[in-house]
Design a protein around this motif. Structure first.
Motif, PDB file in Angstrom:
ATOM      1  N   VAL A  16     -12.477   1.946   4.207  1.00  0.00           N
ATOM      2  CA  VAL A  16     -12.025   0.573   3.976  1.00  0.00           C
ATOM      3  C   VAL A  16     -12.193   0.200   2.508  1.00  0.00           C
ATOM      4  N   THR A  17     -11.396  -0.764   2.080  1.00  0.00           N
ATOM      5  CA  THR A  17     -11.404  -1.241   0.702  1.00  0.00           C
ATOM      6  C   THR A  17     -11.586  -2.746   0.707  1.00  0.00           C
ATOM      7  N   ASP A  18     -12.297  -3.256  -0.268  1.00  0.00           N
ATOM      8  CA  ASP A  18     -12.446  -4.691  -0.459  1.00  0.00           C
ATOM      9  C   ASP A  18     -11.089  -5.241  -0.896  1.00  0.00           C
ATOM     10  N   MET A  19     -10.439  -6.010  -0.036  1.00  0.00           N
ATOM     11  CA  MET A  19      -9.093  -6.485  -0.310  1.00  0.00           C
ATOM     12  C   MET A  19      -9.040  -7.614  -1.335  1.00  0.00           C
ATOM     13  N   ARG A  20     -10.179  -8.015  -1.864  1.00  0.00           N
ATOM     14  CA  ARG A  20     -10.179  -8.993  -2.957  1.00  0.00           C
ATOM     15  C   ARG A  20      -9.813  -8.333  -4.276  1.00  0.00           C
ATOM     16  N   LYS A  21      -9.798  -7.011  -4.304  1.00  0.00           N
ATOM     17  CA  LYS A  21      -9.473  -6.286  -5.537  1.00  0.00           C
ATOM     18  C   LYS A  21      -7.999  -6.441  -5.888  1.00  0.00           C
ATOM     19  N   GLY A  22      -7.731  -6.530  -7.184  1.00  0.00           N
ATOM     20  CA  GLY A  22      -6.367  -6.627  -7.689  1.00  0.00           C
ATOM     21  C   GLY A  22      -5.998  -5.366  -8.442  1.00  0.00           C
ATOM     22  N   PHE A  23      -5.126  -5.494  -9.427  1.00  0.00           N
ATOM     23  CA  PHE A  23      -4.654  -4.348 -10.205  1.00  0.00           C
ATOM     24  C   PHE A  23      -5.796  -3.520 -10.783  1.00  0.00           C
ATOM     25  N   ASN A  24      -6.684  -4.171 -11.523  1.00  0.00           N
ATOM     26  CA  ASN A  24      -7.754  -3.442 -12.215  1.00  0.00           C
ATOM     27  C   ASN A  24      -8.707  -2.753 -11.239  1.00  0.00           C
ATOM     28  N   GLY A  25      -9.112  -3.454 -10.196  1.00  0.00           N
ATOM     29  CA  GLY A  25     -10.033  -2.877  -9.225  1.00  0.00           C
ATOM     30  C   GLY A  25      -9.437  -1.714  -8.460  1.00  0.00           C
ATOM     31  N   LEU A  26      -8.166  -1.840  -8.076  1.00  0.00           N
ATOM     32  CA  LEU A  26      -7.516  -0.766  -7.314  1.00  0.00           C
ATOM     33  C   LEU A  26      -7.212   0.451  -8.186  1.00  0.00           C
ATOM     34  N   THR A  27      -6.828   0.228  -9.448  1.00  0.00           N
ATOM     35  CA  THR A  27      -6.604   1.386 -10.321  1.00  0.00           C
ATOM     36  C   THR A  27      -7.920   2.097 -10.599  1.00  0.00           C
ATOM     37  N   ALA A  28      -9.019   1.342 -10.688  1.00  0.00           N
ATOM     38  CA  ALA A  28     -10.335   1.970 -10.868  1.00  0.00           C
ATOM     39  C   ALA A  28     -10.696   2.802  -9.642  1.00  0.00           C
ATOM     40  N   LEU A  29     -10.385   2.317  -8.439  1.00  0.00           N
ATOM     41  CA  LEU A  29     -10.643   3.092  -7.222  1.00  0.00           C
ATOM     42  C   LEU A  29      -9.790   4.353  -7.177  1.00  0.00           C
ATOM     43  N   ALA A  30      -8.540   4.241  -7.593  1.00  0.00           N
ATOM     44  CA  ALA A  30      -7.661   5.419  -7.613  1.00  0.00           C
ATOM     45  C   ALA A  30      -8.235   6.480  -8.539  1.00  0.00           C
ATOM     46  N   GLU A  31      -8.804   6.049  -9.636  1.00  0.00           N
ATOM     47  CA  GLU A  31      -9.346   6.978 -10.621  1.00  0.00           C
ATOM     48  C   GLU A  31     -10.693   7.556 -10.203  1.00  0.00           C
ATOM     49  N   LYS A  32     -11.593   6.715  -9.719  1.00  0.00           N
ATOM     50  CA  LYS A  32     -12.953   7.169  -9.424  1.00  0.00           C
ATOM     51  C   LYS A  32     -13.123   7.715  -8.015  1.00  0.00           C
ATOM     52  N   VAL A  33     -12.630   6.987  -7.031  1.00  0.00           N
ATOM     53  CA  VAL A  33     -12.834   7.396  -5.631  1.00  0.00           C
ATOM     54  C   VAL A  33     -11.818   8.451  -5.207  1.00  0.00           C
ATOM     55  N   LEU A  34     -10.539   8.212  -5.522  1.00  0.00           N
ATOM     56  CA  LEU A  34      -9.494   9.155  -5.114  1.00  0.00           C
ATOM     57  C   LEU A  34      -9.344  10.316  -6.091  1.00  0.00           C
ATOM     58  N   GLU A  35      -9.982  10.193  -7.258  1.00  0.00           N
ATOM     59  CA  GLU A  35      -9.955  11.227  -8.289  1.00  0.00           C
ATOM     60  C   GLU A  35      -8.525  11.584  -8.689  1.00  0.00           C
ATOM     61  N   GLN A  36      -7.701  10.552  -8.889  1.00  0.00           N
ATOM     62  CA  GLN A  36      -6.310  10.712  -9.291  1.00  0.00           C
ATOM     63  C   GLN A  36      -6.033   9.811 -10.486  1.00  0.00           C
ATOM     64  N   ASP A  37      -5.002  10.152 -11.240  1.00  0.00           N
ATOM     65  CA  ASP A  37      -4.583   9.349 -12.384  1.00  0.00           C
ATOM     66  C   ASP A  37      -3.744   8.176 -11.876  1.00  0.00           C
ATOM     67  N   PRO A  38      -4.223   6.947 -12.026  1.00  0.00           N
ATOM     68  CA  PRO A  38      -3.469   5.801 -11.516  1.00  0.00           C
ATOM     69  C   PRO A  38      -2.155   5.555 -12.259  1.00  0.00           C
ATOM     70  N   TYR A  39      -1.954   6.212 -13.395  1.00  0.00           N
ATOM     71  CA  TYR A  39      -0.728   6.051 -14.174  1.00  0.00           C
ATOM     72  C   TYR A  39       0.210   7.250 -14.018  1.00  0.00           C
ATOM     73  N   SER A  40       0.040   7.997 -12.948  1.00  0.00           N
ATOM     74  CA  SER A  40       0.840   9.197 -12.696  1.00  0.00           C
ATOM     75  C   SER A  40       2.188   8.894 -12.060  1.00  0.00           C
ATOM     76  N   GLY A  41       2.357   7.694 -11.536  1.00  0.00           N
ATOM     77  CA  GLY A  41       3.580   7.352 -10.818  1.00  0.00           C
ATOM     78  C   GLY A  41       3.462   7.570  -9.322  1.00  0.00           C
ATOM     79  N   HIS A  42       2.315   8.065  -8.870  1.00  0.00           N
ATOM     80  CA  HIS A  42       2.093   8.254  -7.441  1.00  0.00           C
ATOM     81  C   HIS A  42       1.668   6.936  -6.808  1.00  0.00           C
ATOM     82  N   LEU A  43       1.799   6.829  -5.492  1.00  0.00           N
ATOM     83  CA  LEU A  43       1.432   5.614  -4.778  1.00  0.00           C
ATOM     84  C   LEU A  43       0.030   5.762  -4.204  1.00  0.00           C
ATOM     85  N   PHE A  44      -0.743   4.696  -4.314  1.00  0.00           N
ATOM     86  CA  PHE A  44      -2.109   4.665  -3.803  1.00  0.00           C
ATOM     87  C   PHE A  44      -2.192   3.527  -2.798  1.00  0.00           C
ATOM     88  N   VAL A  45      -2.582   3.873  -1.563  1.00  0.00           N
ATOM     89  CA  VAL A  45      -2.561   2.920  -0.463  1.00  0.00           C
ATOM     90  C   VAL A  45      -3.992   2.647  -0.010  1.00  0.00           C
TER      91      VAL A  45
END
Length: 122
Positions: A16-45
């Motif tokens: 689960v994810t804290d749904m209060r997060k916006g752009f910055n929080g979700l891109t940080a999760l994509a980078e740290k938790v999902l270990e992916q580049d948030p600027y790669s053009g891939h979708l993060f759900v």
């Protein structure tokens, strides 16, 4: 529906994810938790605790885009791992957004005979 270009990967954040997060929080999760580049053009759900809200974030080459969906009824089908990421296809994402069990979709209809067999017997 989100227009997903060919070759785009879809990453689901398991758990689960804290749904209060916006752009910055979700891109940080994509980078740290999902270990992916948030600027790669891939979708993060990401899915909230109750399962009735998802957020999709992606970089379209010009800026970050955020898609939110809350179904009228029901909850989103989500992977069971408590942490990590799960890869999905764009077709599976479409089913997920429609509320369909995307992990093991069931074909509901199959023709009994082929068209050529039907014309030979008729």
């Amino acid at each position: 529906m989100i227009p997903v270009p060919m070759g785009t990967k879809v990453w689901l954040a398991a758990g689960v994810t804290d749904m209060r997060k916006g752009f910055n929080g979700l891109t940080a999760l994509a980078e740290k938790v999902l270990e992916q580049d948030p600027y790669s053009g891939h979708l993060f759900v990401f899915r909230g605790r109750r399962g009735d809200l998802i957020k999709v974030i992606w970089w379209d080459g010009q800026g970050a885009c955020l898609f939110l969906k809350r179904p009228e009824r029901g909850r989103f089908v989500w992977p069971s791992p408590a942490r990590g990421r799960v890869s999905a296809t764009s077709a599976q994402l479409a089913m997920l957004l429609e509320g369909i069990g995307w992990r093991t979709p069931q074909r509901t209809w199959r023709p009994l005979t082929s068209a050529s067999a039907a014309t030979r017997s008729g």
